[in-house]
Design a protein around this motif. Structure first.
Motif, PDB file in Angstrom:
ATOM      1  N   THR A   1      -6.488 -25.586  39.890  1.00 12.90           N
ATOM      2  CA  THR A   1      -5.739 -24.948  38.899  1.00 12.90           C
ATOM      3  C   THR A   1      -4.266 -25.373  38.788  1.00 12.90           C
ATOM      4  OG1 THR A   1      -6.640 -22.878  39.880  1.00 12.90           O
ATOM      5  CG2 THR A   1      -4.760 -22.655  38.662  1.00 12.90           C
ATOM      6  N   ARG A   2      -3.911 -25.939  39.396  1.00  7.20           N
ATOM      7  CA  ARG A   2      -2.502 -26.864  39.501  1.00  7.20           C
ATOM      8  C   ARG A   2      -2.620 -28.024  38.413  1.00  7.20           C
ATOM      9  NH1 ARG A   2      -0.089 -29.198  44.518  1.00  7.20           N
ATOM     10  NH2 ARG A   2       1.551 -29.904  43.025  1.00  7.20           N
ATOM     11  N   MET A   3      -3.565 -28.654  38.643  1.00  6.74           N
ATOM     12  CA  MET A   3      -3.798 -29.932  37.733  1.00  6.74           C
ATOM     13  C   MET A   3      -4.304 -29.454  36.161  1.00  6.74           C
ATOM     14  SD  MET A   3      -5.897 -32.817  39.838  1.00  6.74           S
ATOM     15  CE  MET A   3      -6.967 -31.966  40.883  1.00  6.74           C
ATOM     16  N   GLY A   4      -5.016 -28.365  36.439  1.00  4.13           N
ATOM     17  CA  GLY A   4      -5.258 -27.807  34.665  1.00  4.13           C
ATOM     18  C   GLY A   4      -4.058 -27.695  34.002  1.00  4.13           C
ATOM     19  N   GLU A   5      -2.765 -27.181  34.509  1.00  8.40           N
ATOM     20  CA  GLU A   5      -1.469 -27.117  33.963  1.00  8.40           C
ATOM     21  C   GLU A   5      -0.957 -28.234  33.367  1.00  8.40           C
ATOM     22  OE1 GLU A   5       0.948 -25.188  36.954  1.00  8.40           O
ATOM     23  OE2 GLU A   5      -0.411 -23.396  36.726  1.00  8.40           O
ATOM     24  N   TRP A   6      -1.648 -29.544  34.030  1.00  5.33           N
ATOM     25  CA  TRP A   6      -0.842 -30.588  33.746  1.00  5.33           C
ATOM     26  C   TRP A   6      -1.833 -31.434  32.606  1.00  5.33           C
ATOM     27  CZ3 TRP A   6      -0.486 -32.101  39.414  1.00  5.33           C
ATOM     28  CH2 TRP A   6       0.240 -31.443  40.122  1.00  5.33           C
ATOM     29  N   ARG A   7      -3.049 -30.945  32.574  1.00  3.94           N
ATOM     30  CA  ARG A   7      -4.037 -31.604  31.646  1.00  3.94           C
ATOM     31  C   ARG A   7      -3.732 -31.454  30.180  1.00  3.94           C
ATOM     32  NH1 ARG A   7      -8.472 -34.211  33.172  1.00  3.94           N
ATOM     33  NH2 ARG A   7     -10.521 -33.852  32.319  1.00  3.94           N
TER      34      ARG A   7
END
Length: 298
Positions: A217-223
């Motif tokens: 979920t965190r990585m999705g914010e950086w994608r």
């Protein structure tokens, strides 16, 4: 649907051609969806950083002999017809872009387009030094290698200029049949951000399904906008490479629970690692393993 794959017999003195071939053929016949290799070069007796960057941790005994990654995967491709094959993972610092792009494209072509390519940054100072690479640069170098390999697989002519690599205007062939999906084994903060920017799949090797989902979920914010959501190929161990003296190894029951949790979490795949399992003591144990693990496919 969460698919299940197996790490190939690759570590230890009792792995040979007949064992590897029988394992590959039986794994595909039983119904496992993918087969995987890892990458290590040799076994320094006194690693400065410790195994997996754990200070003072000795390298596990199975690493005293390691079949080479791409050659082992090519054998698996030759002895199977449909199963996906992949690297979990190659260490970016041991490669240069044109060299590894050609080897991986060859694997993809000769396997009929079945390749998934995993990269990470590694941990061994001694192995990086064998390749004349400063291990302190391994994160930046990994990111640039992925970009350069992707350039090699794109349309000709290829040209690339970066901090570590330069490719003059060139024809770089063969091309993969289809661009292989890229999988990251990184887990540092910088590595997770790199994964979000450059990769299709994340390949965590620790953490519960809930913990992994939170990180995704965190990585999705950086994608970047327009990229498909990251998939998860979770790596689970019948016995970890560094056993916890206070905990029994997960064994088949623990892995069965992990696969069930991964399915509930919606992960794309689970990769089962047995190279460190103390119940594997002979070639016959390896050959019988796909049938022993077939319950994971239910």
């Amino acid at each position: 649907m969460t698919t299940v794959g197996l790490c190939l017999p690759q570590l230890g003195e009792h792995v040979d051609r007949a064992t590897l071939r029988a394992f590959c053929e039986r794994a595909e016949a039983v119904g496992f969806a993918h087969l995987w290799v890892q990458e290590h070069l040799f076994c320094p007796l006194r690693p400065r950083a410790g195994y997996a960057a754990i200070p003072g941790q000795p390298i596990p005994a199975p690493y005293r002999s390691t079949l080479a990654a791409t050659e082992t995967l090519m054998a698996a491709a030759a002895w199977t017809e449909h199963v996906e094959i992949g690297t979990s993972v190659l260490v970016a610092g041991y490669h240069r872009p044109v060299e590894i792009a050609q080897r991986l494209a060859t694997l993809d072509v000769l396997s009929g387009g079945r390749l998934v390519v995993g990269f990470s940054v590694g941990w061994s100072d001694e192995e990086h030094e064998q390749m004349d690479v400063d291990p302190r640069t391994r994160g930046r170098r990994c990111g640039e290698l992925v970009d350069a390999v992707s350039a090699c697989w794109a349309d000709d002519p290829v040209r690339f200029d970066g901090e570590f690599f330069s490719i003059p205007e060139s024809l770089v062939r063969p091309k993969p049949l289809h661009r292989p999906r890229l999988m990251s084994g990184m887990r540092s903060e910088a590595g997770l951000r790199r994964t979000a920017r450059q990769f299709d799949i994340w390949n965590p090797s620790r953490g519960s399904a809930e913990e992994i989902s939170a990180v995704v979920t965190r990585m999705g914010e950086w994608r970047p906008a327009g990229m498909a959501p990251l998939e998860v190929y979770q790596r689970v161990f019948l016995e970890p490479s560094v056993p916890d003296p206070d905990q029994p190894p997960p064994g088949l029951d623990g892995v069965t629970a992990a696969v069930r949790d991964a399915r509930r979490a919606g992960f794309a795949a689970v990769i089962v690692e047995a190279n460190f399992w103390r119940e594997i003591t002979s070639p016959a144990d390896w050959v019988e393993l796909p049938d022993r693990l077939s319950v994971l496919l239910d």
